[in-house]
Motif scaffolding. Sequence first.
Motif, mmCIF file in Angstrom:
data_model
loop_
_atom_site.group_PDB
_atom_site.id
_atom_site.type_symbol
_atom_site.label_atom_id
_atom_site.label_comp_id
_atom_site.label_asym_id
_atom_site.label_seq_id
_atom_site.Cartn_x
_atom_site.Cartn_y
_atom_site.Cartn_z
ATOM 1 N N PHE A 66 11.823 12.581 5.833
ATOM 2 C CA PHE A 66 10.514 12.262 6.419
ATOM 3 C C PHE A 66 9.731 11.342 5.487
ATOM 4 N N SER A 67 8.718 10.720 6.038
ATOM 5 C CA SER A 67 8.000 9.697 5.264
ATOM 6 C C SER A 67 6.497 9.990 5.222
ATOM 7 N N GLN A 69 4.398 8.751 6.809
ATOM 8 C CA GLN A 69 3.824 8.694 8.154
ATOM 9 C C GLN A 69 3.244 10.046 8.568
ATOM 10 N N ILE A 140 -8.206 1.369 1.531
ATOM 11 C CA ILE A 140 -7.098 0.639 0.893
ATOM 12 C C ILE A 140 -6.823 1.230 -0.490
ATOM 13 N N ILE A 141 -7.883 1.598 -1.196
ATOM 14 C CA ILE A 141 -7.723 2.176 -2.541
ATOM 15 C C ILE A 141 -7.084 3.564 -2.457
ATOM 16 N N THR A 160 11.700 9.221 2.955
ATOM 17 C CA THR A 160 12.056 7.889 3.439
ATOM 18 C C THR A 160 10.933 6.977 2.988
ATOM 19 N N SER A 161 11.304 5.789 2.568
ATOM 20 C CA SER A 161 10.231 4.865 2.147
ATOM 21 C C SER A 161 9.396 4.492 3.368
ATOM 22 N N TYR A 162 8.174 4.150 3.104
ATOM 23 C CA TYR A 162 7.260 3.815 4.199
ATOM 24 C C TYR A 162 6.565 2.493 3.885
ATOM 25 N N PRO A 163 7.201 1.389 4.282
ATOM 26 C CA PRO A 163 6.630 0.086 3.935
ATOM 27 C C PRO A 163 5.278 -0.157 4.602
ATOM 28 N N LEU A 164 4.579 -1.105 4.033
ATOM 29 C CA LEU A 164 3.224 -1.424 4.492
ATOM 30 C C LEU A 164 3.184 -1.736 5.987
ATOM 31 N N PHE A 165 4.218 -2.428 6.490
ATOM 32 C CA PHE A 165 4.238 -2.800 7.911
ATOM 33 C C PHE A 165 4.187 -1.587 8.825
ATOM 34 N N ASP A 166 4.735 -0.484 8.338
ATOM 35 C CA ASP A 166 4.841 0.680 9.211
ATOM 36 C C ASP A 166 3.507 1.362 9.457
ATOM 37 N N TYR A 168 1.218 -0.080 10.650
ATOM 38 C CA TYR A 168 0.744 -0.688 11.895
ATOM 39 C C TYR A 168 1.222 0.057 13.134
ATOM 40 N N TRP A 173 -5.132 1.966 12.429
ATOM 41 C CA TRP A 173 -4.844 1.043 11.321
ATOM 42 C C TRP A 173 -4.799 -0.402 11.814
ATOM 43 N N ARG A 174 -4.248 -0.566 13.016
ATOM 44 C CA ARG A 174 -4.149 -1.910 13.593
ATOM 45 C C ARG A 174 -5.522 -2.504 13.839
ATOM 46 N N THR B 17 -10.349 -5.747 -3.239
ATOM 47 C CA THR B 17 -9.452 -4.829 -2.515
ATOM 48 C C THR B 17 -8.866 -5.473 -1.263
ATOM 49 N N LEU B 25 0.320 -7.707 1.811
ATOM 50 C CA LEU B 25 0.904 -7.796 3.150
ATOM 51 C C LEU B 25 1.771 -9.048 3.271
ATOM 52 N N ALA B 28 4.824 -8.367 1.266
ATOM 53 C CA ALA B 28 5.649 -7.401 1.996
ATOM 54 C C ALA B 28 6.425 -8.086 3.113
ATOM 55 N N ASP B 60 11.209 6.112 9.727
ATOM 56 C CA ASP B 60 10.083 5.868 10.625
ATOM 57 C C ASP B 60 9.855 4.380 10.867
ATOM 58 N N SER B 61 10.648 3.543 10.204
ATOM 59 C CA SER B 61 10.480 2.093 10.373
ATOM 60 C C SER B 61 11.179 1.623 11.637
ATOM 61 N N ARG B 63 11.535 -2.184 13.662
ATOM 62 C CA ARG B 63 11.151 -3.602 13.730
ATOM 63 C C ARG B 63 12.034 -4.346 14.725
ATOM 64 N N HIS B 78 1.790 -5.969 17.545
ATOM 65 C CA HIS B 78 0.358 -5.681 17.643
ATOM 66 C C HIS B 78 -0.460 -6.714 16.885
#
Lengths: 275, 396
Positions: A66-67, A69, A140-141, A160-166, A168, A173-174, B17, B25, B28, B60-61, B63, B78
Amino acid sequence: MKSYLKLVNFEINRFFKLYLIIIGLTIVSQLIGTIIVTKEKMNEVNKVIYENQLSVSQYVENYGTFSFQRVIYSEWFIMPIFFCIVMLMIYVFFIWYREWFGKNTFIYRLFMLPTERITIYVSKLSAIMLFVFGLIALQIILIPIEMFIFNRIVPSDFRTSYPLFDFYSVEIWRWLYPNSVIEFMIMYGMGLILVVILFNAILFERSYGLKGIFAAIVYGVLSFGVLFAPIIVSRIVTGYFYPLEILLMELVTSIIVLGSAFWIANQLLKYKIRV
Amino acid sequence: MKKYWKMVVIFFVIVITVGVYYMQLAVASKNDVSFKIETISGDKEEIENLMFQANYQSGDSDRRLYITKDGSTPQIRHSIIAKLKDPFQTLMFQNYIEEHRNFMRGKVLFPSNFSENETHIIYAAPPNNGQKVIQGNLLTLKIDLLDKKKNDSLSFEVSTTAQASYNFIVVNNIYKENGEIKILATGAPINGGEELLLYSVDINNKKLLSVSILAKEESDKEIKSSLSIFKDNSKYQNDYFVYMIEKYKDQYEDGGRNTISRQISLYNNKNSAQEELTIPEEMTPDLYRLMLREGDIFIPLYSSDGLQLTRYNIEKKQWEKPLHFNLVSPVNDEREPFLQIANGKVYLAESVSNEHLFFIYDLYTGESLYEGKIIKENGENTDYTLHFELLNEINY
């Protein structure tokens, strides 16, 4: 300029204690939430491992990893964000009405200042936007700190890694952190226009009393009508306008609404406002 | 300045920040999962203009990736700006909009609503704009034609009295020849079932010549039925399409059916002739994979020893000798290779324990033209799945 900065600083000072409380609640809720949610999950994992006499690799094979998320989908993470939004929405009204309903009518003194009255309006607007962006920055901080806590509690085997894109994948967050700087400007530009329309609605009420409420509603409906006209039109004549054209039309209507809002605000503050 | 410290602190925290976040981003996006097509053998020219649309999943990714020989770009979902130039909108439409901006205004962007031949692009809007059709009321068809050479367009509507009520009617195929347009559509009658409708339109007189029901399927409590249409999905109009009405008793969990009967028909747009097709028994379980390409019908058949591609030549009315392609590992319910037939070639991609192999063969001889690998360019993560969805030509 100097009087504008003084006024913005003055507005910030007046709200600062309450602002710190909001910041504190957000930090506490999200950090505690991270610990609670993560520990709960790990307890669940340990229980399954213990009850079924599994090895770590067997557990991962059967139940997966799990991540982070899990944390950002929890109410501990989402609720403070909504709390901040609600508090700032309330403050949009409070920033004006307290000048009239305080112990002494402070608006007298503000209007007596040797500066254009629109400066007061712009300073209040700037203060609101600074508070909004401040909370945006706070989130963000907080994220890396929460991720650090998550990584400390959850062994790497279960992670599981959770990259920044995820991030979204989370609706809120979007909206808060659009994909690019340009989108960020579009989104918060819209937010600014919303605040300006609310400010003007308040000024209408303060200028004309009960009739002003009706005027404020009409003004609000008209402003939003003009602002979203390109989107409404594009929905009616589906597919006629290309997205880029709709965006440009939106830009034009935004400038019209924002420009007219400042002009109306200036007129009301100069000639119509009641104190 | 001292007395402004709160304001200054808030301001700088915001700028730093938010600035750092958007820089992160951007970084990334550069370091995000990336795949590219790497040549093992064969002609590199074969992959020059190819772009895989694939779905990448890891934990959870999730794409959507667009993979070419030079690498891959993730589609950031999005995103307002990304949606303005949505790569998911097929390349066909991107190019149509680029070349014929005004003609493409207000069109429903489904490939089935468009057709192209040497001289024209033909568009048919969904009958009654996809709204309910009531028996006895007018049923309207809107047709737009673009003369590619003159860049002239003609737009007109034809109407007829609806003979039945439908929840909606959708366009499946458009064919133009000798001043006549044939629109194949599927209607969903209000009482249930499905109908295959054919509208013939006279362009010169802007008149509806005829409406015919080619096929009808109705289910009851005992026996269910389904209607399937198979056509050539290339952008150029094609002379044939196949439709199948299958009657069955039960549908199993794995999608299999207890079939009672199958009626498979081949329709020729050129002369409006229909003929029944007889499919060899061993191919019937894989009928749903049937494909039409340039006057041929192809049925892929997977077995433990690879892929067998059977071809039926419509002109000669004969089944050709099947082609056989080896697969690295046997196909099962969970793992089926990606297969696409286009431009006289067979494109085959297989994923075997995170190795993604990609082959291009000649469609008629089975000769190997290219062999390559789709490799992950960065990131240590090997716990992922890559699902190929579509192969596009960049210069469509």
